[in-house]
Design an enzyme around this catalytic site. Sequence first.
Site, mmCIF file in Angstrom:
data_model
loop_
_atom_site.group_PDB
_atom_site.id
_atom_site.type_symbol
_atom_site.label_atom_id
_atom_site.label_comp_id
_atom_site.label_asym_id
_atom_site.label_seq_id
_atom_site.Cartn_x
_atom_site.Cartn_y
_atom_site.Cartn_z
ATOM 1 N N LYS A 290 0.841 -1.184 0.000
ATOM 2 C CA LYS A 290 0.000 0.000 0.000
ATOM 3 C C LYS A 290 0.885 1.246 0.000
ATOM 4 O O LYS A 290 1.805 1.359 0.795
ATOM 5 C CB LYS A 290 -0.903 -0.012 1.242
ATOM 6 C CG LYS A 290 -2.107 0.903 1.156
ATOM 7 C CD LYS A 290 -3.081 0.657 2.286
ATOM 8 C CE LYS A 290 -4.317 1.536 2.132
ATOM 9 N NZ LYS A 290 -5.293 1.318 3.229
ATOM 10 N N GLU A 377 -19.377 -6.009 10.258
ATOM 11 C CA GLU A 377 -20.380 -5.261 11.014
ATOM 12 C C GLU A 377 -21.412 -6.189 11.658
ATOM 13 O O GLU A 377 -21.874 -5.928 12.775
ATOM 14 C CB GLU A 377 -21.073 -4.254 10.092
ATOM 15 C CG GLU A 377 -20.181 -3.131 9.611
ATOM 16 C CD GLU A 377 -19.387 -3.480 8.357
ATOM 17 O OE1 GLU A 377 -18.659 -2.605 7.862
ATOM 18 O OE2 GLU A 377 -19.509 -4.635 7.880
ATOM 19 N N ARG A 405 -25.293 -2.586 7.367
ATOM 20 C CA ARG A 405 -24.821 -3.934 7.078
ATOM 21 C C ARG A 405 -25.093 -4.901 8.242
ATOM 22 O O ARG A 405 -25.071 -6.110 8.046
ATOM 23 C CB ARG A 405 -23.321 -3.897 6.771
ATOM 24 C CG ARG A 405 -22.989 -3.099 5.520
ATOM 25 C CD ARG A 405 -21.490 -2.892 5.387
ATOM 26 N NE ARG A 405 -20.789 -4.140 5.161
ATOM 27 C CZ ARG A 405 -20.380 -4.580 3.978
ATOM 28 N NH1 ARG A 405 -20.609 -3.872 2.896
ATOM 29 N NH2 ARG A 405 -19.723 -5.716 3.869
#
Length: 628
Positions: A290, A377, A405
């Site tokens: 990243k 979630e 969610r």
Amino acid sequence: MSPTPLLDTITLPQDLRALSRNQLPQVAEELRAFLLESVGKTGGHFASNLGAVELTVALHYVYHTPQDKLVWDVGHQSYPHKILTGRKSRMGSMRQYGGLAGFPKRAESEYDAFGVGHSSTSIGAALGMAVADKLAGNEHRSVAIIGDGAMTAGQAFEALNCAGDTDVNLLVILNDNEMSISPNVGALPKYLATNAVRDMRGVLHSFKQQSEKVLNILPGALEIAQKVENKIKTIASEAEHAKQSLSLFENFGFNYTGPVDGHDVERLVEVLQDLRGKKGPQLLHVITKKGQGYKLAENDPVKYHAVSTLAKEGDAPVAPVPPPKPTYTQIFGQWLCDQAAADERLVAITPAMREGSGLVEFEQKFPERYFDVGIAEQHAVTFAGGLACEGAKPVVAIYSTFLQRGYDQLVHDVALQNLPVLFAVDRAGIVGADGPTHAGVYDLSFLRCLPNMVVAAPSDEQECRLLLSTCYQLDAPSAVRYPRGSGKGAKVSDGLETVPVGKGVLRRQGRQTAILAFGSMVQPALAAAEELNATVADMRFVKPLDEALIVELAAEHDYLVTIEENAVQGGAGSAVLEVLAKHKICKPVLVLGVPDQVTEHGDPKQLMADLGLSSETVLAQIRRWLAA
């Protein structure tokens, strides 16, 4: 702007495919340079895009897009994809009002196969496309590109389970950079890291084969290489006892390939060309970094996950300028630490949003009571329910858009069982540049219909702290929803005072018209009321509503106006109408809120004005309504 001669020849992927393979590293280099400059000017998601440059180039080089479908999970890494698919000249409008969306969007381009913004949807969507292609009798290919962070969510594994039992032409690319927004948590990232170490032996074997002639003619080089090989074998052997390797994905019915260096574009092309010709479910494991190519982002991918403006390469990092007023997120974070110090039962839970939800300080002060459950979630909500069953006092810090969610768990595992879980619902209302996938404009509607639920909406920073303390003390499920950013700058106490549940307060006394305002809309209501000489009630609670105050205001005023930063359908205004109907009160009522439409992305002030929720447009709407 840095010169990008090869990239300038590419308008669409077919232009890229006209190049020779040995030109692709230059394309990737120019694409990364263009990305650095464009995002440095517009802001947006950054480190994840830098890490996906070579993979994006290789995918569009090998796959026949848009007939072949690329589905990007979450979409944080989709900027290179946009640049290569006809949108390079519009990158200066990224995330701005009327400009390019920050995520793939079907209405924006035929190359955006699926609209995304929430994690872990790519495998299921790509599987659906692959099945549809099979039923239609064509030979198109579908590819899901998913990060190791998004792979931790249950929905990803539900899709893997389904896909592995089919014979469709589906490729899942696991883009493994050992990061979500924050460093990954949980057992799966450890499993993937173990696999990567074990496969280092294969990398070394390939290296030896390709460089054997060179090693043989360099004095002492072969002996050095042998020592390196032995060291890698030792590391790999230490991981052997886990007996994991590629068995996880193969047991799901996928043919596993990898791990492959995700920054070697020519090697990626070779592997992808092979995989495109294979039948059935395939999984390619690529290793990326990243922030690749920008040292500041490589060294601190959390800080550079998203940026507003960018320092030049080599500059010392500029210390962030403290906001002029504390944000609601900061108010929550400070309250959480204070409440935890006062009550050892408090446990904080986040689904992979430590920084965004203001939990960094809490993790440092109370590590044993802090739980980052990953991008999960549903699990976060049920986990909180289990904690509450045994006497803990869980606080779930979650964005409004992500609470959607976990809605079934909110209903079944918390509300129906009347468990004392406090949901700190951040980013409620319009969120700006992140657009409709992240807008928190439905929570009042889907929360207030649940039995046992208490729902509060603070009008400023001090109210936020008061309502958090109040709801935390309840022996019932509750939610305090607050907006992104700062409020009016109200002075905030350091105590844990509470207010009466279900009671609003008058903020201004006027005549003829009463405005019943909820949460963030109290300030625009007050501004409009000054012009109208109207009464303003800060309702504080959406559930339970202050019925006595509503009846009183209806009796003393000719007109009522409700206003909320939530969908009009089923929201707080609807709740007020229900109270009036219950008491057989017939009064003209204007219900203001987010209209029944998909919100757009852009500057929040512009969006609020377009939705009729700025102080000026609120005033204009009320005046038109009164004059009609």
